[in-house]
Write a protein that holds these residues in place. Sequence first.
Motif: not given
Length: 406
Positions: A260-270
Amino acid sequence: MGWKDLMKNVTDKATSVAETAQAKFEEQKQLSAIKKEEQNKKMEEMNERVTEYEQELLQNILSGFSGAPCIEVEDNILDFTKDYFEKLLLPANSVSASKITMYPYSDKIQKKAQKALREYDDTETPVFQFEGNKGEFILMTPTKLYIAVAFPENQTFVANVAVDLQQVSQLGFVSTEEGYQVVCNGVELFSADNVSEFDRITIEEYVRRLEEKDFEITETQIDEVIKKKIGDNILRIIRQYVFDDELLIYFAWGMDNITAKDFVVCTNKQILMLDREMLGATKNVKQFYYEDITSMSTDQKTSGWLEFALTAAFKLCNITIYVSGAQEKIQTLYTYEAERVIRVYQEYRRSIKQDERNARQVVVQQSAPAEDDVFTKLEKLNKLKEAGILTEEEFDEKKAELLAQM
């Protein structure tokens, strides 16, 4: 034959064998010495030819100088490079496949430079390094561009030159059928095949910014670069969970699962955590708005000695997110990726707190004029009373009405 004659015969044969062996040893020794001398001579000749090639290469580069340097290094070059690394190079980057190393992670650049470059000044801080094939690379410091290229006649030998940045009018990365060609002042230095799209985007953008002195990195620019790196398929998944006005500020791949390919995303809100199957189906999604996160931390807790060894060797760690008493983990990121996620959280959390303080100050400031207005009216009433226009009773009545407004 008597005993003495037998012993003499044996001794003579032994002596003959020993003398023959000694003669062969001496002969072999002489041959080895001759061979070593020939090898040393060839090595000296090859080193001389490499030196001649280095001088020719340097002369060609200097001859191609147009008279105006393309990169005029500012005092803030290291601060900008660190900012660029975190905001534009690191997001969505494939660390293991990257050919770029950049400040502030310059330790391995220093070690390689000290080993491969004769003229390298190790008192300077490396700014960035870009690798080619067969050990070739360019390395930039605040004052020089160091170049290491394979010797055309024998590619086990490496030629290297140092060029003052004030004499570099062009530093280009040109796409070719074979891969990527690094060019300095019109001179083709070396090729780099299998260059990732991540590297192509980031190195060209970095050099452009240095040349144009474009040192301000905006959130919109970060968002655009990340979207180019991750591609349309991943972007479609992310867009299911973010608003149209949200900007992507950081992206990192997880490495805790082969299938599986996990990833984390940071936006300017969350912060958005996704556990994605290789075929693209999302099976687990978690969202945390910055104002809801109480704290974040890194850890290297592992379930066994082998996992612990791998974690330590590759500088991997987990992130724990604390939200209203609950804990959630982002599994196995490179340490500097995890640290970047936490810094993004801290920056936006601090911004939210500051906005709240500013809002409270605005409310206080807006209420102040009302009080000032009451005091002004009281002064006017007092003057009317002193002038005999208002009676004492009328003054007291109006005064009570104004004080009630405070």
